[in-house]
Write an enzyme that holds these catalytic residues in place. Sequence first.
Site, PDB file in Angstrom:
ATOM      1  N   CYS A 129       8.958  -1.683  12.639  1.00 52.42           N
ATOM      2  CA  CYS A 129       8.084  -2.681  12.013  1.00 52.42           C
ATOM      3  C   CYS A 129       6.642  -2.514  12.496  1.00 52.42           C
ATOM      4  O   CYS A 129       5.699  -2.763  11.750  1.00 52.42           O
ATOM      5  CB  CYS A 129       8.564  -4.091  12.329  1.00 52.42           C
ATOM      6  SG  CYS A 129      10.074  -4.519  11.464  1.00 52.42           S
ATOM      7  N   CYS A 180      -5.241   7.621  16.351  1.00 49.52           N
ATOM      8  CA  CYS A 180      -4.569   6.721  15.407  1.00 49.52           C
ATOM      9  C   CYS A 180      -4.650   5.321  15.993  1.00 49.52           C
ATOM     10  O   CYS A 180      -5.660   4.975  16.601  1.00 49.52           O
ATOM     11  CB  CYS A 180      -3.135   7.181  15.132  1.00 49.52           C
ATOM     12  SG  CYS A 180      -2.061   7.129  16.572  1.00 49.52           S
TER      13      CYS A 180
END
Length: 408
Positions: A200, A366
């Site tokens: 998630c 990232c």
Amino acid sequence: MTTATLEPVTELPRLTNEEVARYSRHLILPEVGYEGQQKLKAAKVLCVGTGGLGAPLALYLAAAGVGTLGLVDFDTVDASNLQRQVIHSTATVGKLKVDSAEIMLKGLNPNLNVIKFNTMLTSANAMEIFKDFDIIADGTDNFQTRYLVNDACVLSGNKPNAYGSIFRFEGQASVFATEEGPCYRCLYPEPPPPGLVPSCAEGGVLGILPGLVGIIQATEVIKLILGIGDSLIGRLLLVDALGMNFRTLKLRKNPDCPVCGTHPTVTALIDYDQFCGIPKPTTTGPLEVAKDQNVTGSIVDGIRQITVQELKRRQDAQENFFLLDVREPHEYPIANLGAPLIPVGSLESRISEVLVPKDAEIVVHCRSGARSQKAAVILRNHGFTHVENLAGGILEWADKIDPSMPKY
Ligand SMILES: [Zn+2]
């Protein structure tokens, strides 16, 4: 008052006057009644995880009058949890999740007996933790724990496993590991390869979806305790929140199931990290590097790691290097370092867009340092010789360099 039975069942705990008042809407329901409420009071349910699924699950079980709830969680409450984990609150950010959950549960129902396990569920402790509970509700979000919960339920002599899982806009629920029905491994004997299914945290989740699925799990738990209705034993419920479709698939017990089949090969709990292809914590993976402050110069899979402080120093010194962002386009407007963006998933096909010499200094970043590590390996495999990974990613940058930057 009309109840399903004329006399309270004596071996079950009697209800206090306060409880009679509190549960009156149950007591006047013939399918629950006084005896059903006694069964709920006597029941002991273990919630594995107090996250997105565990939150509504535990809250509704507590409200319904389940007498004892065990909570297993090792984490602390983070602000990013509150979009769905409604058992926690802004006031408990930073607290242990089991403590935070207890505050909310006891506020809802002070009669509740909460047993807290502030630990990660492991092969070493699962059987011991499970032994005092009647039903296990799996609210975990990773495959290691999901297989562990399943196997421990089967090996505990078929303790029902009220299972739920979610991803983005879709959910699943079932009841596994009963005498008559299949277990999770009957359906999925082996986990998917590591990295194939994002968590998630990587893939995102619609905040209300775990609410929906967690309440389905709670419903199954309550039905099992009361012995009413048709449970999801032998059925897999598929929830599609975007289309708002609910489908059920029939499941069969698999005679060749490695844990509940006729000739089981799994007869004790195993190393689930290894089974799911997760590297041992002793080996240095990008996520652990991300948490380490002094990583500049350390090498992971042949990729040099640099800290945010080192990146800042190079920027300030106007050194010549190419900074590449490999997150998804929808993440860019939330926070960015001004670097060009090529998502890691399309880096292979868009490698020609990296318009720097093969020996140029390239720093990849990232969100937290995991995807950029993958991207750095891809670049190296395409012949770029000086590729470095920004450990900790843009989150670390927000923590250490620019506190005004939002974290997500
Ligand atoms: Zn099975």
